[in-house]
Design a protein around this motif. Structure first.
Motif, PDB file in Angstrom:
ATOM      1  N   HIS A 230       0.833  -1.208   0.000  1.00  0.00           N
ATOM      2  CA  HIS A 230       0.000   0.000   0.000  1.00  0.00           C
ATOM      3  C   HIS A 230       0.868   1.258   0.000  1.00  0.00           C
ATOM      4  CE1 HIS A 230      -3.609  -2.321   0.395  1.00  0.00           C
ATOM      5  NE2 HIS A 230      -3.285  -2.799   1.581  1.00  0.00           N
ATOM      6  N   ARG A 231       1.954   1.213   0.754  1.00  0.00           N
ATOM      7  CA  ARG A 231       2.840   2.372   0.823  1.00  0.00           C
ATOM      8  C   ARG A 231       3.555   2.605  -0.504  1.00  0.00           C
ATOM      9  NH1 ARG A 231       6.245   0.638   5.821  1.00  0.00           N
ATOM     10  NH2 ARG A 231       7.444   2.551   5.432  1.00  0.00           N
ATOM     11  N   VAL A 232       3.964   1.504  -1.159  1.00  0.00           N
ATOM     12  CA  VAL A 232       4.633   1.614  -2.460  1.00  0.00           C
ATOM     13  C   VAL A 232       3.690   2.219  -3.492  1.00  0.00           C
ATOM     14  CG1 VAL A 232       5.576   0.294  -4.399  1.00  0.00           C
ATOM     15  CG2 VAL A 232       6.312  -0.226  -2.082  1.00  0.00           C
ATOM     16  N   LYS A 233       2.436   1.761  -3.452  1.00  0.00           N
ATOM     17  CA  LYS A 233       1.450   2.287  -4.407  1.00  0.00           C
ATOM     18  C   LYS A 233       1.290   3.797  -4.237  1.00  0.00           C
ATOM     19  CE  LYS A 233      -3.128   1.232  -6.249  1.00  0.00           C
ATOM     20  NZ  LYS A 233      -4.333   0.384  -6.121  1.00  0.00           N
ATOM     21  N   PHE A 234       1.255   4.252  -3.010  1.00  0.00           N
ATOM     22  CA  PHE A 234       1.108   5.682  -2.727  1.00  0.00           C
ATOM     23  C   PHE A 234       2.327   6.461  -3.241  1.00  0.00           C
ATOM     24  CE2 PHE A 234       1.769   9.286   0.237  1.00  0.00           C
ATOM     25  CZ  PHE A 234       0.590   9.974  -0.004  1.00  0.00           C
TER      26      PHE A 234
END
Length: 442
Positions: A230-234
């Motif tokens: 999720h953090r990478v996507k952001f």
């Protein structure tokens, strides 16, 4: 009825066997001593001769529903001795072709007090006319409120908790019989094998307990991967926005960001599959834990029967034909149950082998994807230098690199834990084979 508790120690196990109607056919010396009946008073009597009114009738109905369906069951039961004294047991009963076999231990886990409160409420409801089937429904409702799926889920977890609690409490306990053990030639091989099997069963239980505890580590690492996704996507979204501000010059960086986003999507898909496999893995580990716990319970009971038989003899001549027949009749169904339970252990071993391979394959797939992220990070840095991008893009790329390092570390931890778990399973297989071989030669 007396409010005194009967003398019953943690290291002791009860044993009894009944026919299909619940009539007692045999029982060990602990059962006879604690119940305060003579052996002749117990034999050929219904097992409810020791029933205590403080155990709800709904519990016994549930007990028989399981047994009539050919399923083993475990439950907390408050019994009554001949003189009216009480004693609590955690009882596990197993269906046999010609009846039922029960092994009981002294309860000591955190679930014991919870169950006592539940039983008090049930007794009050039954006194007010509660139907026994409704009583079972009430038990199931209370069990689910405690976080269990159903009664079967509760009883298996209670079994594991009771055995673990008993082990901890007995660590400082040194059993002294006060009587030297005589040698009975006919039983020496059995006793030696039984003692070795008990030791191996305890080791297996300890290792399986360790394996079950380690699944929590795997779960934590699995959750870390999903959170990192999720953090990478952001970060990739922010990277694309920042590169778009460079217009034409930022297109190569935008392409890098899009590729990173695609890799993130692949990671998310692989991680979702990984999480699914892990849930099955966790379930299989617990199933094996329960199967090993039951085997250990049965093996220790057989060992105690051998010890009791020897201690009941003043000389080897006391082990006559009648005692030998009684001993063999009690051990035979236990040996059969152990063999059947080892089949369950074997199946769960195979499941875990398959799932461990599947988990390792998922980890390898994720490793390849994160390697791709590392390459794109290097390309992104080159492009950033080429177009003279500002600190914003550099910060985004630095975030991406940091997250990629988290991936690598987490995957490394997962791979290491999976391999360690595989080693534990191999050790458990060796213990199982040792026990099976000794059972055959006993």
């Amino acid at each position: 009825m007396s409010t005194q508790e009967a003398d019953f120690s943690l290291h002791e196990l009860f044993f009894s066997k009944t026919n299909k109607k619940g009539v007692i056919e045999s029982g060990n010396s602990v059962f006879i001593r604690v119940s305060e009946f003579e052996r002749e008073e117990l034999l050929h009597k219904p097992h409810n001769i020791i029933r205590n009114a403080d155990t709800p009738r709904s519990v016994f109905k549930l007990f028989w529903e399981f047994l009539d369906a050919g399923r083993p069951i475990a439950a907390y039961v408050k019994n009554r001795s001949k003189t009216g004294r009480y004693y609590w047991v955690f009882a596990m009963a197993f269906p046999l072709a010609d009846g039922y076999l029960s092994i009981r231990l002294k309860p000591s886990s955190k679930y014991f007090s919870v169950v006592k409160d539940l039983y008090q409420a049930l007794i009050s409801e039954e006194a007010n006319g509660l139907d026994l089937s409704k009583g079972i429904e009430l038990i199931e409702t209370k069990i689910r409120e405690l976080g269990f799926l159903d009664y079967a889920d509760f009883m298996t977890r209670a079994l594991v908790e009771e055995m673990s609690s008993r082990d901890q409490l007995l660590e400082a306990y040194k059993k002294t019989d006060g009587k030297a053990r005589i040698q009975i030639q006919k039983l020496e091989a059995f006793i030696q094998n039984s003692m070795l099997n008990t030791h191996a069963a305890r080791l297996s239980y300890s290792k399986t307990s360790n394996l079950f505890t380690k699944t929590a580590v795997l779960l934590k690492e699995c959750q870390e991967i999903l959170e990192t996704c999720h953090r990478v996507k952001f970060v990739t979204v922010n990277l694309m926005v920042a590169s778009s501000r460079l217009q034409e010059a930022g297109k190569p960086l935008g392409a890098v960001a899009m590729n990173l986003q695609e890799l993130t999507t692949q990671i998310a898909k692989s991680s979702a599959r990984f999480e699914e496999v892990f849930k099955d893995y966790e379930k299989s580990v617990f199933e094996m834990f329960v199967a090993v716990a039951i085997s250990r319970f049965q093996i220790e009971m057989m060992n105690q029967l051998a010890e009791e038989t020897v201690l009941s003899c003043e000389s080897s001549a006391d082990f006559d034909g009648a005692k030998e027949l009684d001993f063999n009749q009690n051990c035979s169904p236990l040996r059969q149950l152990i063999g059947e339970n080892f089949q369950v252990v074997g199946r769960t071993f195979q499941n875990l082998d398959n799932m461990t391979r599947s988990l390792l394959e998922s980890i390898q797939t994720l490793n390849k994807v994160t390697s791709g992220m590392g390459v794109l990070h290097v390309v992104g840095k080159i492009e950033m230098v080429r177009v003279g991008a500002g600190e914003s893009l550099g910060a985004r790329l630095a975030e991406m690199d940091a997250l990629n390092q988290v991936f690598k570390k987490t995957l490394g931890n997962l791979e290491r834990e999976c391999k360690l778990n595989a080693e534990i399973c191999d050790e458990l297989k060796d213990h199982e084979q040792e026990i099976k071989l000794r059972l055959v030669n006993t």
